[in-house]
Design a protein around this motif. Structure first.
Motif, PDB file in Angstrom:
ATOM      1  N   GLU A   1      13.637 -11.026  25.090  1.00  0.00           N
ATOM      2  CA  GLU A   1      14.452 -10.236  24.173  1.00  0.00           C
ATOM      3  C   GLU A   1      13.602  -9.530  23.125  1.00  0.00           C
ATOM      4  O   GLU A   1      13.924  -8.428  22.688  1.00  0.00           O
ATOM      5  N   LEU A   2      12.489 -10.154  22.705  1.00  0.00           N
ATOM      6  CA  LEU A   2      11.641  -9.565  21.667  1.00  0.00           C
ATOM      7  C   LEU A   2      10.852  -8.370  22.189  1.00  0.00           C
ATOM      8  O   LEU A   2      10.708  -7.374  21.501  1.00  0.00           O
ATOM      9  N   SER A   3      10.311  -8.482  23.371  1.00  0.00           N
ATOM     10  CA  SER A   3       9.504  -7.424  24.010  1.00  0.00           C
ATOM     11  C   SER A   3       8.494  -6.794  23.045  1.00  0.00           C
ATOM     12  O   SER A   3       8.548  -5.608  22.750  1.00  0.00           O
ATOM     13  N   LEU A   4       7.576  -7.626  22.535  1.00  0.00           N
ATOM     14  CA  LEU A   4       6.547  -7.138  21.620  1.00  0.00           C
ATOM     15  C   LEU A   4       5.450  -6.418  22.386  1.00  0.00           C
ATOM     16  O   LEU A   4       5.199  -6.684  23.555  1.00  0.00           O
ATOM     17  N   ASN A   5       4.771  -5.491  21.706  1.00  0.00           N
ATOM     18  CA  ASN A   5       3.633  -4.781  22.308  1.00  0.00           C
ATOM     19  C   ASN A   5       2.448  -5.723  22.489  1.00  0.00           C
ATOM     20  O   ASN A   5       1.755  -5.685  23.498  1.00  0.00           O
ATOM     21  N   ILE A   6       2.215  -6.556  21.479  1.00  0.00           N
ATOM     22  CA  ILE A   6       1.098  -7.488  21.518  1.00  0.00           C
ATOM     23  C   ILE A   6       1.524  -8.724  22.298  1.00  0.00           C
ATOM     24  O   ILE A   6       2.614  -9.255  22.093  1.00  0.00           O
ATOM     25  N   ASP A   7       0.653  -9.175  23.187  1.00  0.00           N
ATOM     26  CA  ASP A   7       0.956 -10.358  23.992  1.00  0.00           C
ATOM     27  C   ASP A   7       0.751 -11.606  23.135  1.00  0.00           C
ATOM     28  O   ASP A   7      -0.349 -12.124  23.008  1.00  0.00           O
TER      29      ASP A   7
ATOM     30  N   ILE B   1      -3.135 -13.039  14.814  1.00  0.00           N
ATOM     31  CA  ILE B   1      -1.785 -12.606  15.182  1.00  0.00           C
ATOM     32  C   ILE B   1      -0.811 -13.779  15.086  1.00  0.00           C
ATOM     33  O   ILE B   1       0.292 -13.661  14.523  1.00  0.00           O
ATOM     34  N   ILE B   2      -1.206 -14.922  15.636  1.00  0.00           N
ATOM     35  CA  ILE B   2      -0.353 -16.110  15.571  1.00  0.00           C
ATOM     36  C   ILE B   2      -0.156 -16.532  14.119  1.00  0.00           C
ATOM     37  O   ILE B   2       0.949 -16.910  13.712  1.00  0.00           O
ATOM     38  N   ASP B   3      -1.213 -16.468  13.315  1.00  0.00           N
ATOM     39  CA  ASP B   3      -1.109 -16.808  11.891  1.00  0.00           C
ATOM     40  C   ASP B   3      -0.049 -15.951  11.201  1.00  0.00           C
ATOM     41  O   ASP B   3       0.790 -16.455  10.457  1.00  0.00           O
TER      42      ASP B   3
ATOM     43  N   ASN C   1      -6.278  -7.630   9.151  1.00  0.00           N
ATOM     44  CA  ASN C   1      -7.480  -8.458   9.088  1.00  0.00           C
ATOM     45  C   ASN C   1      -7.800  -9.094  10.441  1.00  0.00           C
ATOM     46  O   ASN C   1      -6.982  -9.771  11.049  1.00  0.00           O
ATOM     47  N   ASN C   2      -9.034  -8.876  10.942  1.00  0.00           N
ATOM     48  CA  ASN C   2      -9.547  -9.446  12.202  1.00  0.00           C
ATOM     49  C   ASN C   2      -8.912  -8.854  13.458  1.00  0.00           C
ATOM     50  O   ASN C   2      -9.130  -9.379  14.551  1.00  0.00           O
ATOM     51  N   LEU C   3      -8.136  -7.791  13.341  1.00  0.00           N
ATOM     52  CA  LEU C   3      -7.453  -7.250  14.516  1.00  0.00           C
ATOM     53  C   LEU C   3      -8.221  -6.076  15.123  1.00  0.00           C
ATOM     54  O   LEU C   3      -8.753  -5.221  14.405  1.00  0.00           O
ATOM     55  N   HIS C   4      -8.267  -6.051  16.447  1.00  0.00           N
ATOM     56  CA  HIS C   4      -8.826  -4.918  17.185  1.00  0.00           C
ATOM     57  C   HIS C   4      -8.006  -3.670  16.852  1.00  0.00           C
ATOM     58  O   HIS C   4      -6.793  -3.745  16.606  1.00  0.00           O
ATOM     59  N   PRO C   5      -8.627  -2.470  16.838  1.00  0.00           N
ATOM     60  CA  PRO C   5      -7.869  -1.236  16.526  1.00  0.00           C
ATOM     61  C   PRO C   5      -6.596  -1.057  17.359  1.00  0.00           C
ATOM     62  O   PRO C   5      -5.589  -0.558  16.852  1.00  0.00           O
ATOM     63  N   GLN C   6      -6.621  -1.469  18.633  1.00  0.00           N
ATOM     64  CA  GLN C   6      -5.412  -1.331  19.457  1.00  0.00           C
ATOM     65  C   GLN C   6      -4.266  -2.157  18.878  1.00  0.00           C
ATOM     66  O   GLN C   6      -3.113  -1.717  18.845  1.00  0.00           O
ATOM     67  N   TRP C   7      -4.583  -3.353  18.382  1.00  0.00           N
ATOM     68  CA  TRP C   7      -3.545  -4.195  17.786  1.00  0.00           C
ATOM     69  C   TRP C   7      -3.140  -3.685  16.405  1.00  0.00           C
ATOM     70  O   TRP C   7      -2.013  -3.883  15.982  1.00  0.00           O
ATOM     71  N   GLN C   8      -4.082  -3.062  15.705  1.00  0.00           N
ATOM     72  CA  GLN C   8      -3.720  -2.452  14.422  1.00  0.00           C
ATOM     73  C   GLN C   8      -2.663  -1.369  14.624  1.00  0.00           C
ATOM     74  O   GLN C   8      -1.777  -1.187  13.789  1.00  0.00           O
TER      75      GLN C   8
END
Length: 582
Positions: A182-188, A382-384, A413-420
């Protein structure tokens, strides 16, 4: 109720600064008069995407360099604007709720307002301030009244950071596994099936209990004897860790110091006699496990003698029995071959179960450490972020109507540009899903140009530290639009990159190369031609690369007679040198 505007007279590095957070009205202070005008670009419900009932009233990004005042602004908002403290200097905060305007501040009678407003009390009911930060910079974080502080700095000040953090993770894992589709997030947002666990070395200094030091040493020595089976050795290591951890907890609770007399404390006397003296009498290498558990069970049965510790003892017994059964099953715990104080939990359900037992038994001081071993630092971050976002729900479960102010520090903070690129949309979808019927305003700080690309220009506050140290805030030059802007264009903007977008090392290297090509004698250029060409050919920027190569070729263009004369000069130099040597 949405925070729309803030003016600060003077607070640390901020002096006479005003901030509009992108509401449907703009506000401004001039000559002690507050005026307002309509924000013609404002789009209602702009962030209410996807499924969910939460109403995201606004999202504002405070962008700036280090030292530009972002943290100071957050501190002021948390303490005085959304908190109940009153600063020494003046400030004015304006809120909007529907068509109503509310004002908060001190010495408001000194100012004129060209609109009708209601004054609100320092403590606003049905409001919840949440501060989230995954940054760890060793700063001491104070607890602000009525604020939920979920910053890493603050959580680390507690004695049970490991269990707190892993419990947050487990709460998220549990709810995410039930709502993933249901959430269907972009980030795994994935959780591993394995969790590494390590026992913390909690050896208690027996000087705190000097009257019992002989018995404590006997118990510890027996518990540290290695057994034939690695399962039994691990379990005894765990008993050792729990025993010393419990003693440390008692010393903190009773505020003991070295060589303190403890016989005058009746409760403590009963507790230590049962925990240490009786156990030392009965324990031996053959029956250490059973004796330890039996002693704790007996203590639990007669815990009226030490009621303060009744719950602790009961939870420790339950946890140790659970771990013993788990080891006996032989398929959910994989013991480290080289370290008998480390093991891996296998299976998400067992991980959740284990953490729930542990969290109830750790007497506010961790005796285990946890590590999602296969996760990168970005995945951990991301989990944090999302586990802390979900903790807001857990903390306020059952609250039907709530105004939530989410202040998030350096979300990228600490995220790859794709995740940003993806984090903001995923956060919106997550909040919309789990924040029920709440009204949520988000204010975040960032260094990332991706935040600008995801927000309209009126939702972006730029803070900059000038050469003279003055802090200023405003917008991009010429009020450029930001939403859906090209990230390369934003990054190249002078606010983000002074003197171009090239790294400083590369800039200095290229400048030095250019000067050498222009100023070196032709003879040296000829002999160093290959070296210069190698340097030029590794430059990525095509215009710059071609310009340097053309400059080099222009300087090396001369006719054959010039070349002959140059060689003759070199021959003469060599002859003179040879004659001088003779």
């Amino acid at each position: 109720m949405e925070l729309a505007y803030l003016w600060i007279e003077n607070y640390k590095v901020l002096s006479n600064q005003e901030f509009n957070f992108g509401a449907k009205y703009y506000f401004s202070l001039k000559n002690k008069t507050i005026t307002y005008s309509e924000n013609a670009s404002h789009i209602p419900n702009f962030y209410n995407i996807g499924s969910g009932k939460a109403n995201i009233t606004n999202i504002t990004a405070v962008i700036g360099q280090n030292g530009a005042g972002k943290t100071t602004l957050f501190e002021f908002i948390r303490k005085y604007v959304l908190g109940s403290e009153i600063p020494q200097k003046k400030f004015i905060a304006v809120y909007i709720s529907g068509d109503h305007i509310f004002v908060k501040g001190n010495r408001l009678e000194e100012y004129l307002f060209n609109f009708k407003y209601s004054q609100i009390e320092n403590s606003m009911r049905k409001n919840k301030t949440v501060f989230i930060s995954t940054v760890y910079d060793r700063k001491t974080e104070e607890q602000i009244p009525h604020e939920l502080n979920l910053s890493t700095n603050f959580l680390l000040q507690k004695n049970s950071y490991e269990s707190t953090k892993i419990q947050y993770d487990i709460n998220l894992l549990d709810v995410f596994s039930k709502n993933k589709e249901e959430l269907s997030l972009n980030i795994d947002l994935r959780f591993p099936d394995n969790l590494e666990v390590a026992l913390i070395d909690n050896l208690m200094d027996s000087k705190f209990f000097y009257e019992y030091s002989e018995q404590i040493n006997k118990i510890n020595n027996i518990l540290l004897i290695k057994e034939i089976s690695k399962e039994k050795t691990l379990y005894r290591q765990l008993l050792f860790t729990v025993f010393n951890g419990f003693l440390r907890y008692i010393s903190r609770q009773k505020k003991l110091h070295y060589n303190d007399k403890i016989r005058s404390d009746k409760e403590l006397n009963f507790l230590l006699n049962d925990l240490i003296v009786d156990l030392a009498k009965k324990i031996d290498p053959l029956n250490a496990d059973d004796t330890f558990l039996l002693t704790l069970r007996d203590m639990s049965a007669r815990s009226d003698n030490y009621k303060s510790y009744k719950k602790n003892i009961k939870n420790i017994v339950v946890f140790l029995e659970y771990v013993g059964n788990l080891l006996g099953e032989g398929k959910y715990i994989d013991i480290n071959e080289s370290r008998d104080d480390r093991f891996t939990l296998i299976g998400q359900n067992k991980i959740i179960e284990f953490i729930n037992y542990y969290s109830r038994s750790n007497f506010k001081k961790d005796f285990l450490e946890f590590n999602w071993a296969v996760l990168s630092s970005g995945e951990e971050c991301i989990i944090d972020i999302f586990s802390r976002l979900y903790q807001v729900v857990k903390t306020n479960n059952g609250s039907q109507q709530l105004n939530v102010y989410l202040l998030i520090d350096e979300i990228e903070n600490n995220l790859h540009p794709q995740w940003q690129k993806q984090i903001l949309e995923d956060m919106i979808r997550f909040i919309r899903k789990f924040y029920s019927n709440w009204n949520v305003q988000i204010i975040l700080t960032s260094h990332s140009p991706f935040m600008i690309s995801d927000l309209p220009h009126y939702n972006v506050i730029l803070m900059e530290k000038l050469i003279n140290g003055e802090i200023v805030n405003g917008t991009l030059e010429n009020h450029e639009l930001t939403f859906a802007s090209n990230i390369h264009t934003v990054l190249a903007h002078s606010f983000f990159m002074k003197n171009g977008t090239m790294g400083q090392f590369a800039t200095n290297k290229v400048n030095s190369l250019y000067k050498q090509i222009l100023n070196k004698p032709i003879s040296e250029l000829i002999f160093q031609r290959e070296e210069f060409e190698r340097l030029i050919n590794i430059i990525s920027e095509p215009i710059l690369r071609h310009k340097l190569m053309n400059t080099l070729e222009e300087r090396l263009k001369f006719n054959v007679y010039d070349e002959i004369n140059l060689l003759k000069e070199e021959i003469l130099k060599l002859k003179r040198l040879n004659n001088n040597n003779d």
